[in-house]
Design a protein around this motif. Sequence first.
Motif, PDB file in Angstrom:
ATOM      1  N   GLY A 100     -27.055  44.139 -45.604  1.00  0.00           N
ATOM      2  CA  GLY A 100     -27.867  43.877 -46.790  1.00  0.00           C
ATOM      3  C   GLY A 100     -28.384  42.455 -46.832  1.00  0.00           C
ATOM      4  O   GLY A 100     -28.600  41.825 -45.795  1.00  0.00           O
ATOM      5  N   SER A 101     -28.564  41.927 -48.034  1.00  0.00           N
ATOM      6  CA  SER A 101     -29.056  40.573 -48.222  1.00  0.00           C
ATOM      7  C   SER A 101     -27.981  39.564 -47.845  1.00  0.00           C
ATOM      8  O   SER A 101     -26.854  39.633 -48.349  1.00  0.00           O
ATOM      9  CB  SER A 101     -29.455  40.357 -49.683  1.00  0.00           C
ATOM     10  N   PRO A 102     -28.295  38.598 -46.972  1.00  0.00           N
ATOM     11  CA  PRO A 102     -27.287  37.595 -46.594  1.00  0.00           C
ATOM     12  C   PRO A 102     -26.678  36.874 -47.787  1.00  0.00           C
ATOM     13  O   PRO A 102     -25.464  36.632 -47.818  1.00  0.00           O
ATOM     14  CB  PRO A 102     -28.071  36.629 -45.698  1.00  0.00           C
ATOM     15  N   LEU A 103     -27.497  36.523 -48.778  1.00  0.00           N
ATOM     16  CA  LEU A 103     -26.961  35.781 -49.920  1.00  0.00           C
ATOM     17  C   LEU A 103     -25.888  36.594 -50.648  1.00  0.00           C
ATOM     18  O   LEU A 103     -24.879  36.039 -51.100  1.00  0.00           O
ATOM     19  CB  LEU A 103     -28.081  35.404 -50.892  1.00  0.00           C
ATOM     20  N   ILE A 104     -26.086  37.915 -50.735  1.00  0.00           N
ATOM     21  CA  ILE A 104     -25.118  38.751 -51.442  1.00  0.00           C
ATOM     22  C   ILE A 104     -23.837  38.915 -50.632  1.00  0.00           C
ATOM     23  O   ILE A 104     -22.733  38.678 -51.132  1.00  0.00           O
ATOM     24  CB  ILE A 104     -25.715  40.131 -51.772  1.00  0.00           C
ATOM     25  N   TYR A 105     -23.966  39.332 -49.362  1.00  0.00           N
ATOM     26  CA  TYR A 105     -22.726  39.600 -48.621  1.00  0.00           C
ATOM     27  C   TYR A 105     -21.973  38.323 -48.253  1.00  0.00           C
ATOM     28  O   TYR A 105     -20.745  38.329 -48.163  1.00  0.00           O
ATOM     29  CB  TYR A 105     -22.964  40.506 -47.410  1.00  0.00           C
ATOM     30  N   LEU A 106     -22.694  37.211 -48.090  1.00  0.00           N
ATOM     31  CA  LEU A 106     -22.004  35.948 -47.813  1.00  0.00           C
ATOM     32  C   LEU A 106     -21.257  35.443 -49.060  1.00  0.00           C
ATOM     33  O   LEU A 106     -20.156  34.890 -48.949  1.00  0.00           O
ATOM     34  CB  LEU A 106     -22.996  34.896 -47.330  1.00  0.00           C
ATOM     35  N   THR A 107     -21.848  35.644 -50.237  1.00  0.00           N
ATOM     36  CA  THR A 107     -21.151  35.275 -51.475  1.00  0.00           C
ATOM     37  C   THR A 107     -19.935  36.168 -51.682  1.00  0.00           C
ATOM     38  O   THR A 107     -18.876  35.708 -52.127  1.00  0.00           O
ATOM     39  CB  THR A 107     -22.093  35.374 -52.684  1.00  0.00           C
ATOM     40  N   ARG A 108     -20.075  37.442 -51.330  1.00  0.00           N
ATOM     41  CA  ARG A 108     -18.928  38.350 -51.447  1.00  0.00           C
ATOM     42  C   ARG A 108     -17.821  37.951 -50.469  1.00  0.00           C
ATOM     43  O   ARG A 108     -16.628  37.986 -50.821  1.00  0.00           O
ATOM     44  CB  ARG A 108     -19.370  39.791 -51.188  1.00  0.00           C
ATOM     45  N   ASP A 109     -18.207  37.549 -49.263  1.00  0.00           N
ATOM     46  CA  ASP A 109     -17.202  37.074 -48.304  1.00  0.00           C
ATOM     47  C   ASP A 109     -16.465  35.855 -48.861  1.00  0.00           C
ATOM     48  O   ASP A 109     -15.240  35.731 -48.718  1.00  0.00           O
ATOM     49  CB  ASP A 109     -17.875  36.688 -46.981  1.00  0.00           C
ATOM     50  N   LEU A 110     -17.223  34.969 -49.492  1.00  0.00           N
ATOM     51  CA  LEU A 110     -16.610  33.782 -50.105  1.00  0.00           C
ATOM     52  C   LEU A 110     -15.642  34.190 -51.207  1.00  0.00           C
ATOM     53  O   LEU A 110     -14.525  33.662 -51.296  1.00  0.00           O
ATOM     54  CB  LEU A 110     -17.699  32.867 -50.672  1.00  0.00           C
ATOM     55  N   GLN A 111     -16.058  35.119 -52.043  1.00  0.00           N
ATOM     56  CA  GLN A 111     -15.189  35.597 -53.125  1.00  0.00           C
ATOM     57  C   GLN A 111     -13.877  36.149 -52.574  1.00  0.00           C
ATOM     58  O   GLN A 111     -12.788  35.823 -53.067  1.00  0.00           O
ATOM     59  CB  GLN A 111     -15.907  36.691 -53.915  1.00  0.00           C
ATOM     60  N   GLU A 112     -13.972  36.971 -51.546  1.00  0.00           N
ATOM     61  CA  GLU A 112     -12.774  37.620 -51.004  1.00  0.00           C
ATOM     62  C   GLU A 112     -11.831  36.597 -50.363  1.00  0.00           C
ATOM     63  O   GLU A 112     -10.615  36.672 -50.545  1.00  0.00           O
ATOM     64  CB  GLU A 112     -13.197  38.682 -49.986  1.00  0.00           C
ATOM     65  N   LYS A 113     -12.391  35.649 -49.641  1.00  0.00           N
ATOM     66  CA  LYS A 113     -11.544  34.643 -48.986  1.00  0.00           C
ATOM     67  C   LYS A 113     -10.945  33.678 -50.011  1.00  0.00           C
ATOM     68  O   LYS A 113      -9.808  33.234 -49.872  1.00  0.00           O
ATOM     69  CB  LYS A 113     -12.347  33.896 -47.938  1.00  0.00           C
TER      70      LYS A 113
END
Length: 338
Positions: free
Chosen positions: A70-83
């Motif tokens: 999907g959109s890099p901004l969305i999945y990268l922010t989600r990765d940040l949230q999870e970590k």
Amino acid sequence: MKRAVLLINVGSPDAPTVPAVRRYLTQFLNDKHVIDLPWLLRKFLVNLIIIPFRVKNSTKLYLQLWTKKGSPLIYLTRDLQEKLQEKMAGKADIYMGMRYGNPSYKKALAEIKQKGYDELVLVPLFPQHAMSTTETAIVAAEKEIKKLGLQAKVLKTEQFYDHPKFVDSFVKQAQKYDLSKFDHVIFSYHGLPNRQVEKCHPGITVDTCSCEKSLPEHGKYCYRATCYETSRLLADRLQLKPTDYTVSFQSRLSKNWLTPFTDKTLMKLVEAGKKKVIVLAPSFVTDCLETILEIGVEYGDDFRAEGGEKLQMVDSLNAEDHWVDALAGIISEEEMTK
């Protein structure tokens, strides 16, 4: 004490399609904090001129940007949230929400209310305060908090442009490259209309402000001043001389935006014989259309077409381990919240 943390980013269309991009642009550009014109003029300009003329081209750009995730901004922010959740387990629960589009900050706040937290920390993911980023995120979140009747104590990180942990994280990204192999360094920031910057300090214009040299007294919430201060801090850590780097601004919509413009700066560097340039974008903690496509592809193509040899875009902080550690530290420091 039960503590929730809400990471707020700008957002992205739900899909790289004309209807989805139109919905996103409509929500984004009609925000009075983004286009700060009188209501009627803003509605006319946005809905009858800007969106109809931009939506197809913007869709093409998002099609180019989109990945299987999907959109890099969305999945990268989600990765940040999870970590960050893993890092702060037992200390706080981490949520994410976009100011525009999905996943929505409103949905996140509704869940936070349902779970009955004692304390909520709002973390707009924008290092330098601006009315079109940090301010609109906080205003919108506080309005929704009031609407929901959420009783948690609300804290917020309004900016972190000079925080040592933030600066250190960008230094580590830059140090992945041998800077000695490049002719010049550019610190590129998202542009703003001059009038928005000048609202921060009435009586001082962008032409008369001296923030290129030092952080002025009025500079704490002056976007331009904090961009230059971030650059000075990074340059000092990277051992760059003033002649080694340039501060510039990208993504302009008119000539009355902050200068110098990044694309024009690159052309001047080529003319001066600087053919290998490395770019950092310290107003973006998450890679997105502006870093991946605007600088990495569009500016890169133009740079090489004019005789440049290499334009290297440094990845943003995204969900790097050192940024997760840094952000956990920033969130945990009470002096960073108000």
